[in-house]
Design an enzyme around this catalytic site. Structure first.
Site, PDB file in Angstrom:
ATOM      1  N   HIS A  97       0.276   1.549  -8.861  1.00  0.00           N
ATOM      2  CA  HIS A  97      -0.225   0.266  -8.352  1.00  0.00           C
ATOM      3  C   HIS A  97      -1.454   0.442  -7.461  1.00  0.00           C
ATOM      4  O   HIS A  97      -2.406  -0.342  -7.552  1.00  0.00           O
ATOM      5  CB  HIS A  97       0.890  -0.463  -7.597  1.00  0.00           C
ATOM      6  CG  HIS A  97       1.971  -0.975  -8.493  1.00  0.00           C
ATOM      7  ND1 HIS A  97       1.743  -1.934  -9.460  1.00  0.00           N
ATOM      8  CD2 HIS A  97       3.297  -0.659  -8.582  1.00  0.00           C
ATOM      9  CE1 HIS A  97       2.876  -2.189 -10.097  1.00  0.00           C
ATOM     10  NE2 HIS A  97       3.829  -1.428  -9.596  1.00  0.00           N
TER      11      HIS A  97
ATOM     12  N   SER B  30       8.822  -3.482  -5.861  1.00  0.00           N
ATOM     13  CA  SER B  30       8.878  -2.169  -6.508  1.00  0.00           C
ATOM     14  C   SER B  30       9.851  -1.220  -5.827  1.00  0.00           C
ATOM     15  O   SER B  30      10.021  -1.256  -4.599  1.00  0.00           O
ATOM     16  CB  SER B  30       7.483  -1.527  -6.495  1.00  0.00           C
ATOM     17  OG  SER B  30       6.550  -2.324  -7.195  1.00  0.00           O
TER      18      SER B  30
END
Length: 468
Positions: A405, A317
């Site tokens: 997340h 990410s």
């Protein structure tokens, strides 16, 4: 005619909204210089909107009338559309006196046998004519597309015109019901999908730009790549959100190998790790409607059923807010340096003790971060760990990707220097990327921690924290 809004110039180019309310403008005979629709046209539009929710007509007829209003709206300029929003906001609110009476009755009935009936009356009073109006727009098949696009146009104007907040809130409330994951279909998107759908992936990709057809073919057609999206029956062939997945043999530390069109593919059946390397929302009008966490869970279940060797599920990410956060907060982090590291950085930057200004200037110097042992590089990595693991606002992580997340129960697993060497990666985070690990047995535990203000991190990340 499909109810698709044309792309007008950027919202910020619109003039300041009129200071007169639509109630005042409807009573006038002339418009002021800063107003778009004349009082006569305002009355015409208001009459058309009121006709949509006329209690004497059926849902079908109401939907037909709403469709006609929508066609007029589509032909309007951005400035004229703002008058439509103002009319919906100011003339279709719940009746204040009815609502107050229902609230008073409910409060007085708490703990009595009449509480249930009072609650029902309060619920009915809370349903505004505006809510019924919006529901009528959705009767026609194209109405959902129209409402989603309408909200996308509306959102940039909320800060400048608080009168529109109620309209936005009711649209978001309706969308949270209409786009509940129970009504969404998970579909795999591959090279055999319709060209029009693949073109939308190229347009909507928000994390790593797709450079062309060879690039998208690499992401969709290889045996070690997957792409999945959520679809709504009223928006066919329009992914609401999609995720791109790489099937590999270890947790990835950089985006370049994953996007390399010449890389040797891993046989899917032998892969042990699924890397979620890009998640993109496609509909600005659905902001605030959360289905990304459900997408990841559904994709994990689908991959496990297909490929039982997969044991590790993680992301690669970006850290989009890191640079801007550090520029604002470096001065608070410098005093946390231990004596040895402070002396190293001080000698390197020509300031003992080191200052935030000197450090931030030094990390921008060409070549200053090339050496893996560079104290500047180590300092940036420590700051990134602090940002991801400790920087919170209102009890949630500051970074938007981390918030997503970690809210799903993942943990901050590893920082990767040079993970994204692209100009965008450098601008966001000096090229740093992060892996979030989805440990399927600990997702609920990690969510509980976050609810109490604690971020789940690996031992490696915790070891990077400043000790002071």
């Amino acid at each position: 005619m499909a109810l698709t809004l044309p792309r007008w110039p950027a919202a910020k180019s619109l003039a300041k909204p009129s200071e007169r309310s639509t109630h005042e403008r409807l009573q006038a005979t002339l418009r002021k210089s800063d107003e778009v629709l004349s009082p006569r046209m305002l009355r015409k539009v208001l009459t058309a909107l009121e006709a949509v929710i006329d209690p004497r007509v059926s849902e079908v007829e109401g939907g037909r009338r709403a469709h006609a209003v929508a066609l007029d709206y589509l032909a309007a300029t951005p400035e004229e559309r703002r008058d439509y929003w103002a009319l919906m906001s100011e003339h279709f609110a719940a009746d204040a006196e009815t609502l107050k009476a229902a609230r008073d009755q409910h409060q007085a009935s708490v703990g009595t046998p009449e509480e249930g009936q009072a609650e029902m009356r309060l619920r009915r009073a809370l349903v505004s004519p505006r809510m019924r109006l919006l529901q009528r727009f959705a009767v026609e098949p194209e109405g959902m597309r129209y409402l989603v696009d309408l909200r996308a146009d509306l959102l940039p104007h909320l800060k400048a015109d608080h009168r529109l907040l109620a309209l936005d809130a009711e649209l978001e409330h309706l969308f949270s019901t209409w786009f509940d994951v129970a009504f969404l279909e998970l579909r795999r998107i591959d090279w055999d999908s319709p060209a029009s759908l693949i073109e939308k992936l190229i347009r909507y990709e928000a994390v790593h730009d797709i450079k062309g057809w060879d690039d998208v073919k690499n992401r969709l057609d290889h045996q070690d790549r997957r792409c999945y999206g959520f679809f709504h029956p009223r928006l066919p062939n329009e992914p609401l959100i999609f995720v791109e997945v790489a099937l590999v043999d270890r947790i990835s530390d950089g985006i370049t190998p994953l996007l390399d069109e010449t890389a040797i593919a891993v046989h899917a059946a032998k892969a042990t790790t699924a890397i979620f390397y890009s998640i993109s929302n496609t509909q600005a009008g659905l902001r605030g409607v959360s289905f990304g966490d459900s997408l990841i869970k559904r994709v994990v279940e689908t991959l496990q059923a297909e490929l039982p060797r997969l044991k590790v599920f993680a992301t690669l990410s970006p850290i989009p807010g890191f640079r801007s956060w550090l520029l604002k907060n470096a001065a608070t982090l410098v005093p946390l340096l231990d004596e040895k590291r402070a002396n190293e950085l001080g000698r390197l930057t020509g300031s003992l003790p080191p200052t935030a200004e000197r450090l931030l200037a030094a990390v921008e110097a060409p070549g200053s971060l090339a050496d893996p042992k560079s104290p500047l590089r180590q300092w940036l990595t420590q700051c990134a760990a602090e940002y991801l693991g400790r920087a919170m606002t209102d009890g949630k992580p500051v970074d938007p990707v981390a918030r997503f997340h970690l809210g799903n129960g993942a943990r901050v697993e590893r920082l990767n220097w040079g993970g994204d060497p692209s100009p965008k990666g450098q601008k966001q985070s000096w090229g740093l990327m992060v892996n979030y690990l989805y440990d399927l047995k600990r997702l609920d535990k990690h969510r509980a921690w976050l609810a109490n203000g604690r971020v789940a991190v690996s031992g490696d990340i915790e070891g990077l924290y400043f000790k002071s």
